[in-house]
Design a protein around this motif. Structure first.
Motif, mmCIF file in Angstrom:
data_model
loop_
_atom_site.group_PDB
_atom_site.id
_atom_site.type_symbol
_atom_site.label_atom_id
_atom_site.label_comp_id
_atom_site.label_asym_id
_atom_site.label_seq_id
_atom_site.Cartn_x
_atom_site.Cartn_y
_atom_site.Cartn_z
ATOM 1 N N LEU A 125 -53.537 2.361 -2.938
ATOM 2 C CA LEU A 125 -53.729 3.570 -2.135
ATOM 3 C C LEU A 125 -53.229 4.798 -2.889
ATOM 4 C CD1 LEU A 125 -52.652 2.104 1.318
ATOM 5 C CD2 LEU A 125 -54.948 2.881 0.708
ATOM 6 N N GLY A 126 -52.148 4.622 -3.645
ATOM 7 C CA GLY A 126 -51.645 5.724 -4.455
ATOM 8 C C GLY A 126 -52.642 6.148 -5.513
ATOM 9 N N ARG A 127 -53.261 5.159 -6.160
ATOM 10 C CA ARG A 127 -54.276 5.499 -7.163
ATOM 11 C C ARG A 127 -55.468 6.212 -6.540
ATOM 12 N NH1 ARG A 127 -52.369 0.540 -9.384
ATOM 13 N NH2 ARG A 127 -53.865 -0.707 -8.208
ATOM 14 N N ASN A 128 -55.682 5.975 -5.246
ATOM 15 C CA ASN A 128 -56.739 6.691 -4.516
ATOM 16 C C ASN A 128 -56.236 8.024 -3.964
ATOM 17 O OD1 ASN A 128 -58.487 4.593 -4.978
ATOM 18 N ND2 ASN A 128 -58.299 3.701 -2.932
ATOM 19 N N GLU A 129 -54.982 8.372 -4.307
ATOM 20 C CA GLU A 129 -54.345 9.609 -3.844
ATOM 21 C C GLU A 129 -54.320 9.677 -2.319
ATOM 22 O OE1 GLU A 129 -56.085 12.991 -5.760
ATOM 23 O OE2 GLU A 129 -55.819 12.171 -7.775
ATOM 24 N N ASP A 130 -53.963 8.568 -1.710
ATOM 25 C CA ASP A 130 -53.932 8.469 -0.251
ATOM 26 C C ASP A 130 -52.514 8.118 0.200
ATOM 27 O OD1 ASP A 130 -54.525 8.256 2.407
ATOM 28 O OD2 ASP A 130 -56.269 6.952 2.143
ATOM 29 N N ALA A 166 -46.985 7.002 -4.318
ATOM 30 C CA ALA A 166 -48.315 7.287 -3.751
ATOM 31 C C ALA A 166 -48.415 8.756 -3.336
ATOM 32 C CB ALA A 166 -48.570 6.381 -2.546
ATOM 33 N N TYR A 167 -47.358 9.274 -2.735
ATOM 34 C CA TYR A 167 -47.360 10.696 -2.372
ATOM 35 C C TYR A 167 -47.339 11.581 -3.622
ATOM 36 C CZ TYR A 167 -46.981 10.515 2.722
ATOM 37 O OH TYR A 167 -47.255 10.355 4.073
ATOM 38 N N ALA A 168 -46.666 11.111 -4.683
ATOM 39 C CA ALA A 168 -46.658 11.864 -5.933
ATOM 40 C C ALA A 168 -48.071 11.982 -6.490
ATOM 41 C CB ALA A 168 -45.746 11.183 -6.954
ATOM 42 N N LYS A 169 -48.790 10.863 -6.495
ATOM 43 C CA LYS A 169 -50.173 10.865 -6.996
ATOM 44 C C LYS A 169 -51.086 11.676 -6.083
ATOM 45 C CE LYS A 169 -50.166 6.556 -9.671
ATOM 46 N NZ LYS A 169 -48.707 6.426 -9.800
ATOM 47 N N LYS A 171 -50.200 14.445 -4.896
ATOM 48 C CA LYS A 171 -49.718 15.825 -5.065
ATOM 49 C C LYS A 171 -49.136 16.353 -3.760
ATOM 50 C CE LYS A 171 -52.972 16.935 -8.800
ATOM 51 N NZ LYS A 171 -53.583 15.602 -8.850
ATOM 52 N N ASP A 172 -48.293 15.549 -3.146
ATOM 53 C CA ASP A 172 -47.653 15.886 -1.877
ATOM 54 C C ASP A 172 -46.141 15.686 -2.022
ATOM 55 O OD1 ASP A 172 -46.853 16.267 0.716
ATOM 56 O OD2 ASP A 172 -48.352 14.946 1.609
ATOM 57 N N PRO A 173 -45.471 16.601 -2.746
ATOM 58 C CA PRO A 173 -44.047 16.412 -3.022
ATOM 59 C C PRO A 173 -43.160 16.500 -1.784
ATOM 60 C CG PRO A 173 -44.745 18.585 -3.731
ATOM 61 C CD PRO A 173 -45.990 17.836 -3.362
ATOM 62 N N GLU A 174 -43.596 17.256 -0.771
ATOM 63 C CA GLU A 174 -42.782 17.372 0.443
ATOM 64 C C GLU A 174 -42.642 16.025 1.139
ATOM 65 O OE1 GLU A 174 -45.172 19.510 -0.370
ATOM 66 O OE2 GLU A 174 -44.013 21.350 -0.694
ATOM 67 N N ASN A 175 -43.770 15.311 1.293
ATOM 68 C CA ASN A 175 -43.699 13.996 1.933
ATOM 69 C C ASN A 175 -43.032 12.970 1.022
ATOM 70 O OD1 ASN A 175 -44.737 14.059 4.644
ATOM 71 N ND2 ASN A 175 -46.748 14.564 3.783
ATOM 72 N N ALA A 176 -43.198 13.117 -0.281
ATOM 73 C CA ALA A 176 -42.492 12.232 -1.211
ATOM 74 C C ALA A 176 -40.986 12.409 -1.040
ATOM 75 C CB ALA A 176 -42.907 12.545 -2.650
ATOM 76 N N THR A 177 -40.553 13.668 -0.881
ATOM 77 C CA THR A 177 -39.129 13.959 -0.671
ATOM 78 C C THR A 177 -38.648 13.371 0.648
ATOM 79 O OG1 THR A 177 -39.310 16.007 -1.956
ATOM 80 C CG2 THR A 177 -37.411 15.802 -0.470
ATOM 81 N N LYS A 212 -46.382 16.951 -10.776
ATOM 82 C CA LYS A 212 -47.821 17.026 -10.535
ATOM 83 C C LYS A 212 -48.198 18.263 -9.726
ATOM 84 C CE LYS A 212 -49.429 12.241 -10.961
ATOM 85 N NZ LYS A 212 -48.440 11.821 -11.942
ATOM 86 N N SER A 213 -47.223 18.809 -8.999
ATOM 87 C CA SER A 213 -47.470 20.024 -8.218
ATOM 88 C C SER A 213 -47.018 21.268 -8.977
ATOM 89 C CB SER A 213 -46.733 19.940 -6.875
ATOM 90 O OG SER A 213 -47.223 18.857 -6.113
ATOM 91 N N ALA A 214 -46.698 21.099 -10.262
ATOM 92 C CA ALA A 214 -46.293 22.213 -11.129
ATOM 93 C C ALA A 214 -45.112 22.989 -10.538
ATOM 94 C CB ALA A 214 -47.479 23.142 -11.395
#
Length: 291
Positions: A125-130, A166-169, A171-177, A212-214
């Motif tokens: 799912l991470g590779r699918n950016e989900d 998966a959240y990193a891939k 590009k969702d750093p807030e949810n990854a945090t 990934k989110s620069a």
């Protein structure tokens, strides 16, 4: 004499069954990691899992009904083919659900999906950016474990790390945090059980999310926190490594900050010094062990 012959025949059937299942599982894994076929995951499922079920019907005396290890192997095979098949995660989830239904109906003995099957699905799912669906799998794991504690796999650091990644891939750093902080909370409230102990990969995945989110300033902040945690929690497997520094450097490289190039060069020098120091410490430790 008859009893002895029956016993020998029984052992022979069991041996043959075990060999066939072990061979089937090995083939599942080989097909799942093969890059020669774009549909290798499906081939693993159809050619082996379904064939085993068919063999069970035609030769019930051999007891060849696929067991949880076979289903878990198919899940991992399908999930591993996600780079060539964007629907592989959906197919893996379907097989995982099929295993659950059979376990709940007592059609096959043993537990449900194992830790590696769940982890493989989340990575797919991470590779699918989900990232959101990856987190949904984590929630499902907790719900299953609460309802069937003896049968369902309990989440661990490895699962949380996979969701952060998966959240990193995605590009969702807030949810990854948020997932990262939840892992720390699980560790703190769970009597500091190592099952939920954050580790180097936890931090690197979060650094990668900001990279990934620069957002280099955020990535650097995570690295600083990593150093701090290394000192305050020496019992945990937390130590900045090459991936940690590369993640921050990549963040600066992607940044639109007018001083990004200077900061990237600065951090490259810092990384070189740190990594050389780590190498010297390792060499000293090796010499101590040799002495």
């Amino acid at each position: 004499m008859c009893s002895q012959e029956c016993s020998d025949a029984s052992r022979g059937r069991k041996c043959g069954r075990d060999i066939m299942k072990a061979t089937s599982l090995w083939l599942l894994q080989q097909l799942g990691t093969s890059s020669d076929y774009p549909d290798s995951g499906e081939k693993a499922e159809e050619a082996l899992l379904r064939e085993m079920a068919l063999a069970q019907k035609t030769h019930p005396e051999l007891d060849l009904e696929p067991d949880p290890s076979c289903y878990n192997g198919v899940v991992r095979a399908l999930a591993s083919s996600s780079s060539t098949d964007p629907q592989s995660a959906v197919k893996a989830a379907r097989v995982m659900d099929e295993l659950w239904q059979k376990c709940l109906a007592d059609e096959i003995p043993g537990g449900g999906p194992d830790l590696f099957a769940y982890c493989s699905l989340i990575h797919a799912l991470g590779r699918n950016e989900d990232g959101r669906r990856a987190e949904a799998v984590l929630k499902e794991m907790w719900a299953r474990h609460k309802e069937y504690p003896e049968m369902a796999t309990k989440p661990s650091t490895r699962i949380y790390n996979a969701v952060i990644d998966a959240y990193a891939k995605s590009k969702d750093p807030e949810n990854a945090t948020r997932i990262f902080e939840r892992l720390w909370s699980m560790y703190a409230t769970g009597g500091r059980a190592l099952r939920f102990a954050p580790n180097t990969f936890s931090y690197n995945a979060l650094i990668d999310a900001w990279s990934k989110s620069a957002r280099p300033e955020k990535a650097e902040a995570v690295l600083r926190e990593m150093y701090k945690c290394q000192k305050t929690h020496p019992n945990l497997d937390i130590e900045p490594d090459r991936a940690s520094f590369v993640g921050v450097i990549n963040a600066w490289a992607k940044s639109n900050d007018p001083h990004a190039a200077d900061n990237a060069r600065r951090f490259v020098r810092t990384a070189e010094q740190r990594l050389m120091g780590m190498g010297n410490e390792q060499n000293n430790d090796d010499r101590k062990h040799q002495d």
